[in-house]
Write an enzyme that holds these catalytic residues in place. Structure first.
Site, PDB file in Angstrom:
ATOM      1  N   ARG A  14       0.572  -0.674  -0.048  1.00 55.54           N
ATOM      2  CA  ARG A  14      -0.239   0.020   0.187  1.00 55.54           C
ATOM      3  C   ARG A  14       0.799   1.196  -0.330  1.00 55.54           C
ATOM      4  NH1 ARG A  14      -4.920   0.176   3.780  1.00 55.54           N
ATOM      5  NH2 ARG A  14      -5.240  -2.042   2.715  1.00 55.54           N
ATOM      6  N   SER A 103      -8.458  -0.409  -0.209  1.00 51.89           N
ATOM      7  CA  SER A 103      -9.394  -0.252   1.394  1.00 51.89           C
ATOM      8  C   SER A 103      -9.667   1.298   1.763  1.00 51.89           C
ATOM      9  CB  SER A 103      -8.323  -0.685   2.922  1.00 51.89           C
ATOM     10  OG  SER A 103      -9.905  -1.123   3.624  1.00 51.89           O
ATOM     11  N   HIS A 104      -9.955   2.055   2.432  1.00 59.23           N
ATOM     12  CA  HIS A 104     -10.530   2.580   3.509  1.00 59.23           C
ATOM     13  C   HIS A 104      -9.282   4.227   3.299  1.00 59.23           C
ATOM     14  CE1 HIS A 104      -8.042   1.117   6.829  1.00 59.23           C
ATOM     15  NE2 HIS A 104      -7.395   2.584   6.960  1.00 59.23           N
ATOM     16  N   LYS A 113      -3.698  -6.557  -2.435  1.00 56.47           N
ATOM     17  CA  LYS A 113      -3.997  -7.577  -1.662  1.00 56.47           C
ATOM     18  C   LYS A 113      -3.708  -8.928  -2.266  1.00 56.47           C
ATOM     19  CE  LYS A 113      -6.779  -5.040   1.996  1.00 56.47           C
ATOM     20  NZ  LYS A 113      -8.549  -5.078   2.534  1.00 56.47           N
ATOM     21  N   ASP A 254     -16.693  -0.129   3.925  1.00 56.99           N
ATOM     22  CA  ASP A 254     -15.639  -0.103   3.351  1.00 56.99           C
ATOM     23  C   ASP A 254     -15.494   0.539   1.875  1.00 56.99           C
ATOM     24  OD1 ASP A 254     -14.524  -2.334   3.542  1.00 56.99           O
ATOM     25  OD2 ASP A 254     -12.788  -1.842   4.564  1.00 56.99           O
ATOM     26  N   ASP A 256     -13.706  -0.928   0.073  1.00 56.49           N
ATOM     27  CA  ASP A 256     -13.381  -2.400  -1.025  1.00 56.49           C
ATOM     28  C   ASP A 256     -14.529  -3.381  -0.399  1.00 56.49           C
ATOM     29  OD1 ASP A 256     -11.962  -2.802   1.334  1.00 56.49           O
ATOM     30  OD2 ASP A 256     -10.810  -3.953   0.735  1.00 56.49           O
ATOM     31  N   ASP A 258     -14.670  -4.976   1.950  1.00 58.64           N
ATOM     32  CA  ASP A 258     -15.078  -6.696   3.120  1.00 58.64           C
ATOM     33  C   ASP A 258     -15.207  -6.065   3.965  1.00 58.64           C
ATOM     34  OD1 ASP A 258     -12.714  -4.526   3.851  1.00 58.64           O
ATOM     35  OD2 ASP A 258     -11.245  -6.718   3.382  1.00 58.64           O
ATOM     36  N   ARG A 259     -15.192  -4.907   4.740  1.00 61.59           N
ATOM     37  CA  ARG A 259     -16.178  -4.995   6.370  1.00 61.59           C
ATOM     38  C   ARG A 259     -17.308  -4.331   5.961  1.00 61.59           C
ATOM     39  NH1 ARG A 259     -12.378  -0.524   9.645  1.00 61.59           N
ATOM     40  NH2 ARG A 259     -12.044   0.390   7.210  1.00 61.59           N
ATOM     41  N   HIS A 341     -14.294  -7.165  10.680  1.00 65.82           N
ATOM     42  CA  HIS A 341     -13.937  -7.811   9.894  1.00 65.82           C
ATOM     43  C   HIS A 341     -14.221  -9.233  10.084  1.00 65.82           C
ATOM     44  CE1 HIS A 341     -10.684  -5.954   6.944  1.00 65.82           C
ATOM     45  NE2 HIS A 341     -10.650  -5.359   7.829  1.00 65.82           N
TER      46      HIS A 341
END
Length: 462
Positions: A14, A103-104, A113, A254, A256, A258-259, A341
């Site tokens: 990242r 992500s965020h 990832k 978020d 992406d 995933d949360r 998560h």
């Protein structure tokens, strides 16, 4: 010359684009990933790649694909997707994967990832260090640059969105629930792509759900608010919209997707600990006696409710790599973290906010009470939330706090945890990347929590 040590973190890649990395670095990382697979996982013939809605994502993903192809492996391009959609692809196809997302993080960031076949995570100790070394050698000229790919060597294009949606619907059947109105805040992230497919009627039959969309337009500049629901300020629009529309609940994803964070019908957040306990109870009803993982700063209610439902609670350090390792070691049916998560054995032990949201919808829609009442059954204590303090000598401050409470039970699984006779506890963890101490406090009452929180903060910040 790119210095990959700036962007390769403990569990992912990242950094700022193009200041810290660019397409050339992405191509080298693709080649480095393929070299790692050929040496350590020689049965890997293809890599599946997906990307989020950030402006830099398609170009970086394409460059990475060229690097993979240059090393003789095939590429399956899944195109736009959420991180958990990429995990689905890697799990269902049995091939390693790469998800391009930050992500965020703000718009100027991007990242990767990586996972092995079956969505098994890759971190510093499971291949990321070797991938970094391979790619850095290419960038430094110590290893040959990736061979240009000829025009007849092309990635396979495969749309996995409908298969992802169908699989999730098979895991949680929402067809028989009572009608629910949901406000969904996608934050201009990938939830705006996956929610209509999974919960709407875009691809599959309609469900008894009325969805009020909030910021579904895919826009990696995040024009409305940061796509980070962990920050309370980013939930305000959703909270207002739930009340305004008289909705049964709100969901916030978020960047992406995933949360997932949950808001009740009053516009009040439902803690991730309560969601962990709720989903654990549902999974244990299907799999009696199984193990459920929770990290050490989820509420004390979580292991209590797991045990009450016949399961075996197992406590883990904070962080997805630790949770996933414990999930695999114990063959746990489910795992949850305070950061929203949620991990499922039926999802290759990977995390998926969408599946957790579907469990909440099924639980709410399967009974007549509002979410505030249903969620309240899983909220037993009062928590401070995570409070950060800038501290140069974190270890000395931890020792000072420990010395101030000589009668507390001490646990050092992850930072310093002190547990008191009345059930109150605190955890003090040092940041891995910044001079910060992170404090979490929980107690049976709000008064006791505030008293303990303020006393410890006084010691830390003195």
């Amino acid at each position: 010359m790119s210095d990959l040590s700036q962007i390769v973190k403990a569990y992912d890649i990242r950094g700022v684009v193009p200041d810290q990395w660019d397409k050339r670095a992405a191509e080298a990382l693709g080649a480095g990933f393929a070299q790692f697979l050929r040496s350590s996982h020689p049965d890997s013939a293809s890599v599946v790649i997906a990307h989020d809605m950030r402006a830099s994502s398609p170009g970086l993903a394409a460059a990475f694909a060229r690097g993979v192809l240059s090393e003789g492996l095939d590429v399956v391009e899944a195109g736009l997707g959420s991180t958990d959609m990429l995990y689905f692809a890697a799990g269902s196809m049995g091939m390693p994967g790469a998800m391009f997302t930050a992500s965020h993080n703000p718009a100027q960031y991007n990242g990767i990832k990586l996972c092995l076949a079956g969505a098994k995570p890759i971190g510093q100790d499971s291949g990321l260090r070797e991938i970094q070394a391979n790619a850095q050698a290419i960038l430094d000229g110590a290893a040959p640059a990736p061979t240009p790919v000829t025009s007849d060597v092309r990635p396979e294009q495969r749309d996995v969105l409908i298969d992802y949606a169908r699989y999730l619907r098979e895991l949680v059947d929402l067809r028989g629930i009572r009608p629910l109105k949901i406000v969904v805040d996608a934050g201009n992230g990938m939830g705006g792509y996956t929610v209509p497919a999974v919960l709407g009627d875009q691809l599959l039959d309609s469900l008894p759900l009325t969805i009020v969309p909030l910021y579904f337009e895919l826009d990696g500049s995040f024009p409305n608010h940061e796509a980070n629901p962990l920050e309370p300020k980013n939930l305000i629009d959703l909270q207002h919209a739930v009340v305004q529309h008289g909705a049964d609940l709100g969901l916030a994803f978020d960047g992406d997707a995933d949360r997932c964070f949950v808001i009740d019908e009053r516009g009040e957040p439902v803690s991730p600990s309560a969601i962990t306990a709720l989903v654990a109870a549902r999974e244990l009803a299907k799999h009696p006696g199984d193990t459920v993982i929770h990290n050490l700063i989820t509420s004390s209610a979580v292991p209590e409710i797991i045990a009450e439902n016949g399961g075996t609670p197992v406590r883990s350090r904070v962080g997805h790599s630790f949770i996933k390792a414990e999930m695999a070691r114990t063959n746990a049916v489910f795992g949850g973290e305070h950061s929203a998560h949620y991990y499922f054995r039926e999802f290759w032990f990977a995390d998926t906010g969408m599946l957790a949201a579907m469990h909440v919808l099924a639980a709410l829609g399967g009974q007549p009470e509002p979410l505030s009442q249903l969620g309240g059954e899983f909220e037993r204590y009062v928590a401070s939330g995570e409070i950060n303090s800038t501290v140069q000598d974190q270890k000395a401050k931890q020792q000072e706090v420990r010395a101030a409470y000589p009668d507390a039970v001490v646990d050092e699984l992850d930072g310093l945890t002190l547990t008191f006779p009345d059930g109150a506890w605190l955890n003090l963890r040092a940041s891995n990347t910044e001079p910060l101490l992170r404090l979490n406090v929980e107690a049976p009452t709000a008064t006791r929590m505030a008293e303990l929180r303020d006393a410890v903060l006084g010691l830390i910040r003195r």
